[in-house]
Design a protein around this motif. Structure first.
Motif, PDB file in Angstrom:
ATOM      1  N   TRP A  23       0.795  -1.228   0.000  1.00 45.76           N
ATOM      2  CA  TRP A  23       0.000   0.000   0.000  1.00 45.76           C
ATOM      3  C   TRP A  23       0.834   1.288   0.000  1.00 45.76           C
ATOM      4  CZ3 TRP A  23      -4.640   0.875  -1.527  1.00 45.76           C
ATOM      5  CH2 TRP A  23      -5.180   2.130  -1.304  1.00 45.76           C
ATOM      6  N   ASP A  43      -2.324  -5.922  -0.681  1.00 45.03           N
ATOM      7  CA  ASP A  43      -3.147  -5.110   0.231  1.00 45.03           C
ATOM      8  C   ASP A  43      -4.424  -4.824  -0.563  1.00 45.03           C
ATOM      9  OD1 ASP A  43      -4.009  -2.425   1.614  1.00 45.03           O
ATOM     10  OD2 ASP A  43      -2.339  -3.069   2.854  1.00 45.03           O
ATOM     11  N   GLU A  44      -5.092  -3.696  -0.321  1.00 46.19           N
ATOM     12  CA  GLU A  44      -6.284  -3.425  -1.127  1.00 46.19           C
ATOM     13  C   GLU A  44      -5.894  -3.212  -2.582  1.00 46.19           C
ATOM     14  OE1 GLU A  44      -8.876  -0.117  -0.139  1.00 46.19           O
ATOM     15  OE2 GLU A  44     -10.420  -1.022  -1.397  1.00 46.19           O
ATOM     16  N   TYR A  67      -5.517  -9.273   2.452  1.00 43.60           N
ATOM     17  CA  TYR A  67      -6.161  -8.091   3.025  1.00 43.60           C
ATOM     18  C   TYR A  67      -7.666  -8.188   2.836  1.00 43.60           C
ATOM     19  CZ  TYR A  67      -7.988  -3.287   2.754  1.00 43.60           C
ATOM     20  OH  TYR A  67      -8.748  -2.160   2.903  1.00 43.60           O
ATOM     21  N   CYS A 111     -11.866  -0.149   1.639  1.00 37.65           N
ATOM     22  CA  CYS A 111     -11.982   1.316   1.733  1.00 37.65           C
ATOM     23  C   CYS A 111     -12.411   1.985   0.427  1.00 37.65           C
ATOM     24  CB  CYS A 111     -10.660   1.906   2.242  1.00 37.65           C
ATOM     25  SG  CYS A 111     -10.306   1.333   3.905  1.00 37.65           S
ATOM     26  N   LYS A 147      -4.755  -8.927   7.088  1.00 36.62           N
ATOM     27  CA  LYS A 147      -4.974  -7.567   7.620  1.00 36.62           C
ATOM     28  C   LYS A 147      -6.438  -7.239   7.380  1.00 36.62           C
ATOM     29  CE  LYS A 147      -3.699  -2.858   6.165  1.00 36.62           C
ATOM     30  NZ  LYS A 147      -2.720  -2.133   5.332  1.00 36.62           N
ATOM     31  N   ASP A 194      -9.299  -4.440   7.587  1.00 36.41           N
ATOM     32  CA  ASP A 194      -9.512  -2.996   7.656  1.00 36.41           C
ATOM     33  C   ASP A 194     -10.857  -2.665   8.305  1.00 36.41           C
ATOM     34  OD1 ASP A 194      -8.673  -0.411   7.160  1.00 36.41           O
ATOM     35  OD2 ASP A 194      -8.100  -0.849   5.092  1.00 36.41           O
ATOM     36  N   CYS A 205      -7.047  -3.575  11.816  1.00 33.96           N
ATOM     37  CA  CYS A 205      -6.692  -2.274  11.241  1.00 33.96           C
ATOM     38  C   CYS A 205      -7.810  -1.267  11.447  1.00 33.96           C
ATOM     39  CB  CYS A 205      -6.369  -2.490   9.758  1.00 33.96           C
ATOM     40  SG  CYS A 205      -5.808  -1.024   8.891  1.00 33.96           S
ATOM     41  N   TRP A 232      -7.251   1.552  12.987  1.00 32.27           N
ATOM     42  CA  TRP A 232      -6.522   2.824  13.127  1.00 32.27           C
ATOM     43  C   TRP A 232      -6.616   3.377  14.556  1.00 32.27           C
ATOM     44  CZ3 TRP A 232     -11.209   3.494   9.984  1.00 32.27           C
ATOM     45  CH2 TRP A 232     -11.104   2.829   8.748  1.00 32.27           C
ATOM     46  N   ARG A 261      -3.441  -1.870  14.496  1.00 35.42           N
ATOM     47  CA  ARG A 261      -3.003  -0.517  14.154  1.00 35.42           C
ATOM     48  C   ARG A 261      -3.399   0.420  15.294  1.00 35.42           C
ATOM     49  NH1 ARG A 261      -2.859   0.875   8.725  1.00 35.42           N
ATOM     50  NH2 ARG A 261      -3.233   2.992   9.434  1.00 35.42           N
ATOM     51  N   ASP A 301      -3.403   6.205   8.868  1.00 34.72           N
ATOM     52  CA  ASP A 301      -2.381   5.786   7.892  1.00 34.72           C
ATOM     53  C   ASP A 301      -1.137   6.677   7.974  1.00 34.72           C
ATOM     54  OD1 ASP A 301      -4.310   4.047   7.169  1.00 34.72           O
ATOM     55  OD2 ASP A 301      -4.433   4.669   5.075  1.00 34.72           O
ATOM     56  N   ASP A 328       1.858   1.096  11.828  1.00 41.75           N
ATOM     57  CA  ASP A 328       1.679   1.059  10.360  1.00 41.75           C
ATOM     58  C   ASP A 328       2.963   0.597   9.665  1.00 41.75           C
ATOM     59  OD1 ASP A 328       0.335   1.120   7.992  1.00 41.75           O
ATOM     60  OD2 ASP A 328      -0.052   3.270   7.968  1.00 41.75           O
ATOM     61  N   MET A 329       2.773   0.361   8.361  1.00 40.49           N
ATOM     62  CA  MET A 329       3.882  -0.149   7.540  1.00 40.49           C
ATOM     63  C   MET A 329       4.995   0.895   7.459  1.00 40.49           C
ATOM     64  SD  MET A 329       1.330  -1.618   4.652  1.00 40.49           S
ATOM     65  CE  MET A 329       0.228  -0.228   4.757  1.00 40.49           C
TER      66      MET A 329
HETATM   67  C1  GLA Z   1      -6.718   1.783   5.045  1.00 45.93           C
HETATM   68  C2  GLA Z   1      -5.513   1.114   5.721  1.00 45.93           C
HETATM   69  C3  GLA Z   1      -4.308   1.196   4.807  1.00 45.93           C
HETATM   70  C4  GLA Z   1      -4.599   0.526   3.478  1.00 45.93           C
HETATM   71  C5  GLA Z   1      -5.824   1.186   2.856  1.00 45.93           C
HETATM   72  C6  GLA Z   1      -6.323   0.466   1.623  1.00 45.93           C
HETATM   73  O1  GLA Z   1      -6.563   3.139   4.917  1.00 45.93           O
HETATM   74  O2  GLA Z   1      -5.270   1.738   6.941  1.00 45.93           O
HETATM   75  O3  GLA Z   1      -3.186   0.596   5.425  1.00 45.93           O
HETATM   76  O4  GLA Z   1      -4.815  -0.847   3.667  1.00 45.93           O
HETATM   77  O5  GLA Z   1      -6.915   1.202   3.774  1.00 45.93           O
HETATM   78  O6  GLA Z   1      -7.416   1.145   1.082  1.00 45.93           O
END
Ligand code: GLA
Length: 515
Positions: A44, A80-81, A121, A129, A156, A158, A190, A192, A209, A213, A248-249
């Motif tokens: 991502w 990821d997404e 994911y 998202c 992961k 979300d 995730c 946040w 998380r 982000d 986060d990454m």
């Molecule tokens: C959220 C996650 C991110 C990523 C995006 C993908 O914002 O926190 O790490 O996976 O979604 O849309």
């Protein structure tokens, strides 16, 4: 059923207790997963959604191996997404074959054969998202079964499009669904930080998380990364083996960051026992980025078996001192982080890091790889602007590395031939990049009758010989998951369990007989 009931009751009572606000010191799940912070790569941060497809992920996998990152401990990798699956009219998830022509199971096999673990994911709500993919809401059990069919090892999940959902209930349900699917999977929450997952999520997952982000795709944002680091460090009491705060990454190696910023960022994530999920383009890395991401001495601090999260113990203006991270050999990790535009001279007395002020101690600089000392009572360092000094302090001159485990493959795949009984055999080699000689890996009991696993080798490299007996087997496909466990010998702490898949194809009914 009875056992499941007892287990569920334990999980729920744990949530109830922890929700009251006492930091947990044990992980409720018995899967042995992620007893040190997970390491890997997700697309991502650098790519966002659009370019993700099978070709890209496979190129990244190959680059991860070729760059030496696999040898340094990075293992979880996957999309990821991005539009990798769809929901068919019967409600089941299906691979988007236009983007992933080998299927998501095929991608998993590619990853496992290269000694890496497979990450996917999804989302707890109705959609992911960007609404590109379906979320799990209302399909939790069938989706988690599908992820298990695809041989996913890490998911992961979300928190987009979850209006009206309760965060604890939603992630608990997803945990139950993963458990019911029968494949051990690292559960990465995730939300946040929404719902303060550090207070309850250890009972249902392995990492959560803690913040928003870290950046938008392709746009490393230093200010945001620093805000996140200083928010995440305050949660240090909630982290430990099997349950981690996730800030986060990583942004290391993304365009726009200086070498000193990359080094500082990596040091902070190592000190905080944060998951080390790289977020840069592994196909295009400078030598300096590779050196930073594969610095085994810094990684050793992150992967320490005690799993303590370091935190800020002193802050003077823009200079912070991070400590509180005792390591497996009795040494202490210390980070001096200078965010000023001028050099900082800093003295760290031993009493600041819980050591005896009168002692003469050795210091190991984890970036220059030099040992100095004994230093009486304190150490003084000069840290350049926006840079760090990352040290280990010890009574001993030796600074052993904790285990960093790699495997040559996580997939054994065999095919019987003919109709006469055979014994087939294939090996999996498990290597330890750390200093200690490990005891023998223990194979968990309960393997099916057609499979036996024996362990041979030494503390640095052990071979698991998988023997398959086909006598009496009916035509069909057979599958087993092998779990092995070990103990880190210096601290006596359990190490993360390792799982791998064994596949057997039997094209014809096989007669009985001795092997
Ligand atoms: C959220 C996650 C991110 C990523 C995006 C993908 O914002 O926190 O790490 O996976 O979604 O849309």
């Amino acid at each position: 059923m009875m056992m499941l009931g007892i287990w569920m009751a334990f999980v729920y009572s744990s949530i109830f207790t922890w929700a009251e606000g006492t930091p947990p010191n044990v992980h409720a799940l018995d899967d042995g997963l992620a007893l040190t912070p997970p390491m890997g790569w997700y697309p991502w941060n650098i790519f966002g959604q659009e370019p993700q497809n099978e070709k890209l992920i496979k190129e990244i996998v190959d680059a991860l191996v070729a760059s030496g990152m696999r040898e340094a401990g990075y293992s979880y990798v996957g999309p990821d997404e991005g539009i990798c699956f769809l929901r068919a009219s019967d409600g089941k998830l299906t691979t988007n074959l236009e983007r992933y022509p080998s299927g998501l199971r095929g991608l998993g096999d590619y990853i496992h054969k290269r000694g890496l673990k497979y990450a996917l994911y999804t989302d707890a709500g109705t959609h992911t998202c960007s609404k590109a993919m379906p979320g799990t809401k209302g399909h939790e059990f069938e989706d988690m079964r599908r992820f298990a069919d695809w041989r996913c090892d890490y998911v992961k999940i979300d928190w987009c499009h979850t209006e009206g959902q309760d965060v604890v209930k939603a992630y608990t349900l997803l945990h139950d669904a993963q458990h019911a699917a029968g494949r051990p999977i690292v559960h990465s929450l995730c939300s946040w930080g929404e719902g303060s997952p550090w207070k309850w999520a250890a009972a249902v997952g392995h990492l959560w998380r803690t913040t928003e982000d870290i950046c938008g795709p392709g746009l490393a944002d230093w200010e945001s990364a620093m805000k996140i680091a200083f928010a995440n460090e305050t949660l240090f009491e909630w982290a430990g083996p099997g349950h981690w705060n996730d800030p986060d990454m990583m942004i290391v190696g993304m365009p726009g960051l200086s070498e000193a910023q990359n080094r500082s960022f990596f040091s902070l994530w190592c000190m905080m026992a944060s998951p080390l999920m790289a977020g840069n383009d592994l196909r295009d890395m400078s030598k300096s980025t590779i050196q930073i991401l594969t610095n085994r001495e810094a990684i050793g601090v992150n992967q320490d078996p005690l799993g303590i999260q370091g935190h800020v113990i002193r802050r003077e203006g823009q200079v912070s001192i991070w400590a509180g991270k005792r390591l497996f050999d009795g040494s202490q990790a210390v980070l001096v982080f200078n965010q000023q535009s001028s050099p900082a001279d800093v003295r760290v007395p031993w009493s600041d890091i819980g050591m005896d002020d009168t002692a003469g101690l050795y210091a190991r600089d984890l970036w220059t790889h030099e040992t100095t000392g004994p230093h009486a009572g304190a150490i003084s360092v000069t840290v350049p602007p926006n840079d760090v000094a990352m040290l280990r302090i010890s009574k001993s001159k030796d600074f052993p590395l904790p285990p960093i485990i790699i495997a040559d493959t996580y997939l054994v795949s065999l095919r019987a031939i003919g109709v006469a009984a055979q014994t087939l055999s294939a090996a999996v080699t498990i290597m330890n990049q750390g200093s200690a000689e490990l005891p023998s890996w223990k194979v968990q009991e309960g393997l099916p009758g057609w499979l036996s696993v024996t362990v041979a080798g030494n503390g640095k490299s052990q071979t698991l010989t998988n023997k398959i007996f086909t006598a009496g087997l009916k035509k069909g496909y057979y599958h087993a998951i092998v779990r092995i466990d070990n103990t880190e010998p210096v601290s006596g702490r359990p190490m993360s369990a390792i799982y791998y898949d064994v596949d057997l194809e039997v094209p014809n009914d096989v007669g009985g007989g001795s092997n």
